[in-house]
Design a protein around this motif. Structure first.
Motif, PDB file in Angstrom:
ATOM      1  N   SER A 102       0.955  -1.272  -0.150  1.00 38.85           N
ATOM      2  CA  SER A 102      -0.032   0.061   0.054  1.00 38.85           C
ATOM      3  C   SER A 102       0.849   1.362  -0.065  1.00 38.85           C
ATOM      4  O   SER A 102       0.463   2.323  -0.453  1.00 38.85           O
ATOM      5  N   ARG A 103       2.175   0.971   0.462  1.00 35.83           N
ATOM      6  CA  ARG A 103       2.713   2.414   0.488  1.00 35.83           C
ATOM      7  C   ARG A 103       4.180   2.313  -0.583  1.00 35.83           C
ATOM      8  O   ARG A 103       4.671   3.190  -1.042  1.00 35.83           O
ATOM      9  N   ASP A 104       4.694   1.134  -0.485  1.00 33.99           N
ATOM     10  CA  ASP A 104       6.054   0.893  -1.249  1.00 33.99           C
ATOM     11  C   ASP A 104       5.608   0.645  -2.735  1.00 33.99           C
ATOM     12  O   ASP A 104       4.480   0.213  -3.261  1.00 33.99           O
ATOM     13  N   GLY A 105       6.463   0.667  -3.544  1.00 35.34           N
ATOM     14  CA  GLY A 105       6.429   0.419  -5.251  1.00 35.34           C
ATOM     15  C   GLY A 105       7.553   0.257  -6.001  1.00 35.34           C
ATOM     16  O   GLY A 105       8.928   0.557  -5.358  1.00 35.34           O
ATOM     17  N   LEU A 106       7.500   0.234  -7.342  1.00 37.07           N
ATOM     18  CA  LEU A 106       8.579   0.150  -8.125  1.00 37.07           C
ATOM     19  C   LEU A 106       7.997   0.615  -9.302  1.00 37.07           C
ATOM     20  O   LEU A 106       6.894   0.615  -9.773  1.00 37.07           O
ATOM     21  N   CYS A 107       8.898   1.298 -10.055  1.00 38.01           N
ATOM     22  CA  CYS A 107       8.793   1.739 -11.480  1.00 38.01           C
ATOM     23  C   CYS A 107       9.874   1.244 -12.483  1.00 38.01           C
ATOM     24  O   CYS A 107      10.964   1.204 -12.172  1.00 38.01           O
ATOM     25  N   LYS A 108       9.569   0.893 -13.449  1.00 38.22           N
ATOM     26  CA  LYS A 108      10.351   0.187 -14.590  1.00 38.22           C
ATOM     27  C   LYS A 108      10.113   0.935 -15.596  1.00 38.22           C
ATOM     28  O   LYS A 108       9.051   1.404 -16.474  1.00 38.22           O
ATOM     29  N   VAL A 109      11.179   1.632 -16.371  1.00 40.67           N
ATOM     30  CA  VAL A 109      11.315   2.474 -17.447  1.00 40.67           C
ATOM     31  C   VAL A 109      12.097   1.947 -18.550  1.00 40.67           C
ATOM     32  O   VAL A 109      13.015   1.488 -18.328  1.00 40.67           O
ATOM     33  N   MET A 110      11.620   1.310 -19.666  1.00 36.93           N
ATOM     34  CA  MET A 110      12.386   0.905 -20.873  1.00 36.93           C
ATOM     35  C   MET A 110      12.723   1.999 -21.906  1.00 36.93           C
ATOM     36  O   MET A 110      11.825   2.906 -22.120  1.00 36.93           O
ATOM     37  N   TRP A 111      14.082   2.246 -22.263  1.00 37.92           N
ATOM     38  CA  TRP A 111      14.299   3.060 -23.431  1.00 37.92           C
ATOM     39  C   TRP A 111      15.074   2.335 -24.323  1.00 37.92           C
ATOM     40  O   TRP A 111      15.734   1.388 -23.910  1.00 37.92           O
ATOM     41  N   GLU A 112      15.147   2.983 -25.715  1.00 43.08           N
ATOM     42  CA  GLU A 112      16.062   2.363 -26.548  1.00 43.08           C
ATOM     43  C   GLU A 112      16.394   3.204 -27.808  1.00 43.08           C
ATOM     44  O   GLU A 112      15.356   4.160 -27.846  1.00 43.08           O
ATOM     45  N   ASN A 113      17.443   2.962 -28.465  1.00 45.26           N
ATOM     46  CA  ASN A 113      17.755   3.823 -29.867  1.00 45.26           C
ATOM     47  C   ASN A 113      18.238   2.865 -30.667  1.00 45.26           C
ATOM     48  O   ASN A 113      18.050   1.472 -30.289  1.00 45.26           O
ATOM     49  N   GLY A 114      18.879   3.134 -31.618  1.00 39.57           N
ATOM     50  CA  GLY A 114      19.021   2.179 -32.655  1.00 39.57           C
ATOM     51  C   GLY A 114      20.470   1.265 -32.398  1.00 39.57           C
ATOM     52  O   GLY A 114      20.590   0.265 -32.997  1.00 39.57           O
ATOM     53  N   THR A 115      21.217   1.473 -31.370  1.00 44.81           N
ATOM     54  CA  THR A 115      22.310   0.655 -30.976  1.00 44.81           C
ATOM     55  C   THR A 115      22.191   0.127 -29.678  1.00 44.81           C
ATOM     56  O   THR A 115      22.940  -0.799 -29.327  1.00 44.81           O
ATOM     57  N   MET A 116      21.108   0.507 -28.833  1.00 45.55           N
ATOM     58  CA  MET A 116      21.152  -0.193 -27.230  1.00 45.55           C
ATOM     59  C   MET A 116      19.789  -0.071 -26.722  1.00 45.55           C
ATOM     60  O   MET A 116      18.845   0.841 -27.203  1.00 45.55           O
ATOM     61  N   HIS A 117      19.553  -0.839 -25.852  1.00 42.47           N
ATOM     62  CA  HIS A 117      18.316  -0.907 -24.715  1.00 42.47           C
ATOM     63  C   HIS A 117      18.823  -0.654 -23.390  1.00 42.47           C
ATOM     64  O   HIS A 117      19.963  -0.921 -23.180  1.00 42.47           O
ATOM     65  N   CYS A 118      17.978   0.062 -22.685  1.00 43.58           N
ATOM     66  CA  CYS A 118      18.126   0.637 -21.484  1.00 43.58           C
ATOM     67  C   CYS A 118      17.127   0.434 -20.353  1.00 43.58           C
ATOM     68  O   CYS A 118      15.874   0.730 -20.898  1.00 43.58           O
ATOM     69  N   VAL A 119      17.074  -0.236 -19.501  1.00 42.87           N
ATOM     70  CA  VAL A 119      16.237  -0.775 -18.617  1.00 42.87           C
ATOM     71  C   VAL A 119      16.416  -0.168 -17.144  1.00 42.87           C
ATOM     72  O   VAL A 119      17.362  -0.581 -16.652  1.00 42.87           O
ATOM     73  N   VAL A 120      15.675   0.811 -16.652  1.00 40.15           N
ATOM     74  CA  VAL A 120      15.914   1.372 -15.156  1.00 40.15           C
ATOM     75  C   VAL A 120      14.450   0.837 -14.141  1.00 40.15           C
ATOM     76  O   VAL A 120      13.761   1.208 -14.890  1.00 40.15           O
ATOM     77  N   THR A 121      15.281   0.504 -13.315  1.00 38.47           N
ATOM     78  CA  THR A 121      14.141   0.038 -12.192  1.00 38.47           C
ATOM     79  C   THR A 121      14.223   0.780 -10.872  1.00 38.47           C
ATOM     80  O   THR A 121      15.607   0.709 -10.397  1.00 38.47           O
ATOM     81  N   VAL A 122      13.229   1.626 -10.597  1.00 41.44           N
ATOM     82  CA  VAL A 122      13.394   2.124  -9.214  1.00 41.44           C
ATOM     83  C   VAL A 122      12.605   1.256  -8.165  1.00 41.44           C
ATOM     84  O   VAL A 122      11.425   1.191  -8.369  1.00 41.44           O
TER      85      VAL A 122
END
Length: 141
Positions: A102-122
């Motif tokens: 009810s209070r804690d959580g997570l957020c995942k953001v996925m990003w990419e361009n032509g040469t790489m993937h990036c996944v950030v999890t908070v």
């Protein structure tokens, strides 16, 4: 090839509004905005270079933690960054947590361009905030 970096930071200055927001729960929307900004500030116009992965990861984490800290919410944050060359290979990522849903959580953001993937999890865990009517608020960090 991919690299995972993580850092944890907690420095909290609380107001009554901050405490109320913490009692309402983790804000995925605000967190996502901060993370997208952090990724964009570091990786915009970048091409995958293995030698820069550690610097990029640390810069994304630092920018994200600074942005989250500026939200001034009573949370401790842990952030992971996965940077992977875009070459057709798959990536599976999973998380298991034991916390106050009810209070804690997570957020995942996925990003990419032509040469790489990036996944950030908070991962955001609320500090222990107990409220009782007509009593002081106890805040433990």
């Amino acid at each position: 090839r991919f690299v995972v970096c993580a850092q944890v930071r907690s420095e909290i200055r609380l107001t009554m509004t901050d405490i109320q927001e913490a009692l309402e729960g983790f804000s995925v929307e605000d967190t996502e905005t901060v993370i997208k900004s952090a990724i964009g500030s570091v990786l915009t116009d970048a091409d995958y270079k293995p030698a820069k992965i550690n610097d990029w990861s640390n810069s994304i984490i630092s920018a994200a933690l600074n942005g989250l800290q500026s939200l001034n919410r009573p949370y401790k944050y842990a952030i992971t960054v996965i940077l992977m060359q875009k070459n057709g290979a798959g990536l599976v990522s999973a998380a298991s947590t034991y916390w106050d849903a009810s209070r804690d959580g997570l957020c995942k953001v996925m990003w990419e361009n032509g040469t790489m993937h990036c996944v950030v999890t908070v991962y955001g865990t609320s500090v222990n905030i107990e409220t009782k009517e007509d009593e002081k608020l106890d805040v433990a960090v």
